[in-house]
Write a protein that holds these residues in place. Structure first.
Motif, PDB file in Angstrom:
ATOM      1  N   HIS A 165      35.534  35.279  44.474  1.00 18.07           N
ATOM      2  CA  HIS A 165      36.019  34.689  43.432  1.00 18.07           C
ATOM      3  C   HIS A 165      34.622  34.059  42.331  1.00 18.07           C
ATOM      4  CE1 HIS A 165      40.028  33.499  44.320  1.00 18.07           C
ATOM      5  NE2 HIS A 165      39.768  33.676  45.571  1.00 18.07           N
ATOM      6  N   ASN A 166      33.650  35.269  42.626  1.00 18.97           N
ATOM      7  CA  ASN A 166      32.651  35.321  41.600  1.00 18.97           C
ATOM      8  C   ASN A 166      33.064  35.968  40.265  1.00 18.97           C
ATOM      9  OD1 ASN A 166      30.163  35.911  40.145  1.00 18.97           O
ATOM     10  ND2 ASN A 166      28.917  35.817  42.017  1.00 18.97           N
ATOM     11  N   LEU A 167      33.329  35.016  39.351  1.00 21.90           N
ATOM     12  CA  LEU A 167      33.999  35.690  38.027  1.00 21.90           C
ATOM     13  C   LEU A 167      32.983  36.685  37.222  1.00 21.90           C
ATOM     14  CD1 LEU A 167      36.223  32.759  36.477  1.00 21.90           C
ATOM     15  CD2 LEU A 167      36.817  34.773  37.980  1.00 21.90           C
ATOM     16  N   ALA A 168      31.749  36.259  37.278  1.00 25.29           N
ATOM     17  CA  ALA A 168      30.929  37.092  36.614  1.00 25.29           C
ATOM     18  C   ALA A 168      30.785  38.574  37.296  1.00 25.29           C
ATOM     19  CB  ALA A 168      29.321  36.732  36.850  1.00 25.29           C
ATOM     20  N   ALA A 169      30.975  38.581  38.748  1.00 24.65           N
ATOM     21  CA  ALA A 169      30.581  40.001  39.385  1.00 24.65           C
ATOM     22  C   ALA A 169      31.997  40.627  39.319  1.00 24.65           C
ATOM     23  CB  ALA A 169      30.537  39.582  40.799  1.00 24.65           C
ATOM     24  N   ALA A 170      33.123  40.011  39.431  1.00 22.91           N
ATOM     25  CA  ALA A 170      34.455  40.437  39.221  1.00 22.91           C
ATOM     26  C   ALA A 170      34.781  40.960  37.735  1.00 22.91           C
ATOM     27  CB  ALA A 170      35.680  39.482  39.260  1.00 22.91           C
ATOM     28  N   ALA A 171      34.128  40.532  36.693  1.00 19.46           N
ATOM     29  CA  ALA A 171      34.250  40.964  35.264  1.00 19.46           C
ATOM     30  C   ALA A 171      33.453  42.127  35.191  1.00 19.46           C
ATOM     31  CB  ALA A 171      33.683  40.032  34.372  1.00 19.46           C
ATOM     32  N   ARG A 172      32.348  42.168  35.816  1.00 19.48           N
ATOM     33  CA  ARG A 172      31.553  43.414  35.796  1.00 19.48           C
ATOM     34  C   ARG A 172      32.100  44.532  36.478  1.00 19.48           C
ATOM     35  NH1 ARG A 172      27.212  39.879  36.482  1.00 19.48           N
ATOM     36  NH2 ARG A 172      27.194  40.273  38.849  1.00 19.48           N
ATOM     37  N   ALA A 173      32.748  44.280  37.758  1.00 16.65           N
ATOM     38  CA  ALA A 173      33.299  45.433  38.451  1.00 16.65           C
ATOM     39  C   ALA A 173      34.658  45.897  37.572  1.00 16.65           C
ATOM     40  CB  ALA A 173      33.591  44.834  39.747  1.00 16.65           C
ATOM     41  N   ALA A 174      35.408  45.153  36.924  1.00 18.43           N
ATOM     42  CA  ALA A 174      36.673  45.573  36.223  1.00 18.43           C
ATOM     43  C   ALA A 174      36.213  45.927  34.923  1.00 18.43           C
ATOM     44  CB  ALA A 174      37.539  44.283  36.286  1.00 18.43           C
ATOM     45  N   LYS A 175      35.011  45.963  34.472  1.00 21.99           N
ATOM     46  CA  LYS A 175      34.613  46.208  33.310  1.00 21.99           C
ATOM     47  C   LYS A 175      35.545  45.622  32.117  1.00 21.99           C
ATOM     48  CE  LYS A 175      32.663  50.907  34.330  1.00 21.99           C
ATOM     49  NZ  LYS A 175      32.003  50.285  35.052  1.00 21.99           N
ATOM     50  N   LEU A 176      35.519  44.414  32.256  1.00 18.61           N
ATOM     51  CA  LEU A 176      36.202  43.220  31.229  1.00 18.61           C
ATOM     52  C   LEU A 176      34.913  42.094  31.123  1.00 18.61           C
ATOM     53  CD1 LEU A 176      39.426  42.850  33.176  1.00 18.61           C
ATOM     54  CD2 LEU A 176      39.233  43.892  30.998  1.00 18.61           C
ATOM     55  N   ASP A 177      35.354  41.698  29.791  1.00 15.04           N
ATOM     56  CA  ASP A 177      34.367  40.359  29.586  1.00 15.04           C
ATOM     57  C   ASP A 177      35.021  39.235  30.400  1.00 15.04           C
ATOM     58  OD1 ASP A 177      35.959  38.802  27.491  1.00 15.04           O
ATOM     59  OD2 ASP A 177      36.193  40.549  26.745  1.00 15.04           O
ATOM     60  N   ARG A 178      34.212  38.345  30.629  1.00 14.52           N
ATOM     61  CA  ARG A 178      34.545  37.207  31.528  1.00 14.52           C
ATOM     62  C   ARG A 178      35.658  36.313  30.834  1.00 14.52           C
ATOM     63  NH1 ARG A 178      30.084  33.319  33.987  1.00 14.52           N
ATOM     64  NH2 ARG A 178      28.902  35.121  33.463  1.00 14.52           N
ATOM     65  N   MET A 179      35.665  36.309  29.401  1.00  8.84           N
ATOM     66  CA  MET A 179      36.885  35.256  28.694  1.00  8.84           C
ATOM     67  C   MET A 179      38.088  36.189  28.957  1.00  8.84           C
ATOM     68  SD  MET A 179      37.337  32.461  27.231  1.00  8.84           S
ATOM     69  CE  MET A 179      35.688  32.202  27.226  1.00  8.84           C
TER      70      MET A 179
END
Length: 441
Positions: A411-425
């Protein structure tokens, strides 16, 4: 295991058994500077990676057109790999600009106004391996892990700053914990500051602490991470996420061990050791000027690289059995270990842990073909308009994808966003639209 040099010059590393225990042998490489300010200089190295830079690294060229940490040369099973580190002026081989390429013996590397010839040699150097198959909470008996254990055993008793690098899910925090537990500071606190989970506006408050009334909402005194780590270890997780405008203040605190709480006048002292971790290449961030070079060199006194799970496949069964015992030693579903050994593990050890958890709880092998009972969203209802049916399917996919993504990254959104190549917003908006709680944000 080999007891003699491999015949192929592309074979850069291998394990050798000896009277003093196993060792990882690394072939020597000569880097000869053919052109540029350092022309005529030659170095022989036996390590991986080898960093070439302007005034720092294993080969310093003194060339103003070369970036601080320009390129690296890494020994892998497939050969010698050259990678540009986000340099300003690029890295060239045979006149072609390359970002990532395998070199052949005798290749000439162009960097700025300099040219460097790459020459693998017949000689090698032995890098001892630890006898341990587990260190602290780290588990693994493969040569890459035993090499890491040996480095931890050497660095831990010292007070030098350490930077732990590696992909998401490899166990960087466990390495930091081992460094603390094997150090003279083991009886002191181990304070974790997750730099990715702190908003920019609150970073100084979390790092330095604050006095009551220092800002709106500061109702009482708060001891920051620097103060709480007195006598122990300060672990800065996801170091690359520290705001650029805060990096100078952090550097000053590390160098002087002094700081002031927000809203306070008293200069406070704290005796702490710094261990940091990142899954991003800080050398590239230095070249992009998004991370201060002086802070990088202050933290990266010792660099410990945690190998990805795909580089230590022989540890998969050992790790899977460890996670299985955590779930009451329930038997693996039939075919699970065969699937696990063949899987690429982009999420590394963390992904394996989640896969074992699901397999033990659900009794199924991940990736098995879905059935209608597994996913009602795949059932076709011709009484529903096409657009509505498609929307249901997309929503079901998004929900399952996000659930798996967040679980894999704790549930680390910053890490999840990087892995999925999506911006956090974008992830925030999907979570809100699907009614999924932002746990741990």
């Amino acid at each position: 295991m080999s007891t003699s040099l491999p015949h192929e010059p592309e074979s850069g590393t291998w394990v050798e058994a000896g009277q003093d225990g196993d060792a990882l042998r690394v072939r020597k490489v000569r880097l000869a500077v053919l052109d540029g300010p350092a022309a005529g200089r030659s170095v022989v190295l036996a390590k991986s990676p080898i960093v070439i830079g302007r005034s720092d690294g294993d080969l310093a060229l003194g060339d103003r057109k070369v970036s601080a940490l320009h390129a690296e040369l890494r020994l892998e099973e497939s050969g010698y790999r050259l990678r540009d580190l986000g340099s300003t002026n690029g890295t060239f081989v045979m006149g072609l600009r390359v970002l990532d390429a395998y070199l052949h013996p005798g290749a000439v590397i162009g960097l700025g106004d300099s040219a460097v010839r790459f020459e693998p040699l017949d000689g090698s150097v032995a890098l001892p391996l630890s006898d341990a198959t587990q260190l602290g909470e780290l588990i693994g008996a493969s040569p890459p892990m035993r090499r890491l254990y040996r480095e931890i055993e050497k660095v831990a008793p010292t007070d030098m700053a350490a930077l732990v690098t590696g992909e998401t899910g490899t166990g960087k925090e466990l390495v930091a914990g081992a460094l603390h537990e094997l150090s003279p500071r083991a009886r002191g606190p181990f304070v974790v500051l997750d730099c990715a989970s702190i908003s920019r506006s609150l970073f100084a408050a979390e790092l330095f602490g604050y006095e009551a009334g220092a800002f709106t909402g500061a109702l009482e005194q708060h001891r920051g991470a620097l103060e709480r780590a007195d006598g122990g270890t300060l672990f800065l997780d996801e170091l690359a996420e520290i705001p650029l405008d805060m990096q100078a203040s952090l550097l000053r605190a590390i160098e002087t061990r002094g700081f002031r709480r927000l809203g306070g006048d008293e200069m406070r002292q704290s005796d702490f050791r710094v261990v940091a971790a990142t899954n991003r290449d800080l050398r590239e961030e230095v070249n992009r000027q998004t991370f201060r070079a002086d802070l990088y060199f202050r933290v990266a006194v010792a660099v410990l690289e945690v190998p990805p799970l795909r580089a230590r496949g022989e540890d998969v069964t050992l790790l899977a059995d460890h996670f299985r015992r955590e779930h009451g030693a329930a038997p693996f579903p039939e075919g699970f270990l065969d699937w696990a050994k063949a899987h690429a593990w982009p999420g590394n050890v963390r992904e394996l842990g989640h896969a074992v958890s699901r397999a033990c709880l659900l009794g199924s092998v991940p990736g098995a073909p879905a059935t209608a009972s597994d996913d009602d969203a795949l059932a076709i209802d011709l009484g529903v308009p096409f657009r509505d049916a498609k929307a249901r399917l997309v929503e079901a996919f998004e929900r399952r994808y996000l659930a798996a993504l967040l679980e894999a990254h704790e549930h680390n959104l910053a890490a999840a966003a990087r892995a999925a190549k999506l911006d956090r917003m974008s992830i925030y908006k999907m979570l809100d639209r699907l009614g999924i709680a932002r746990e741990g944000t």
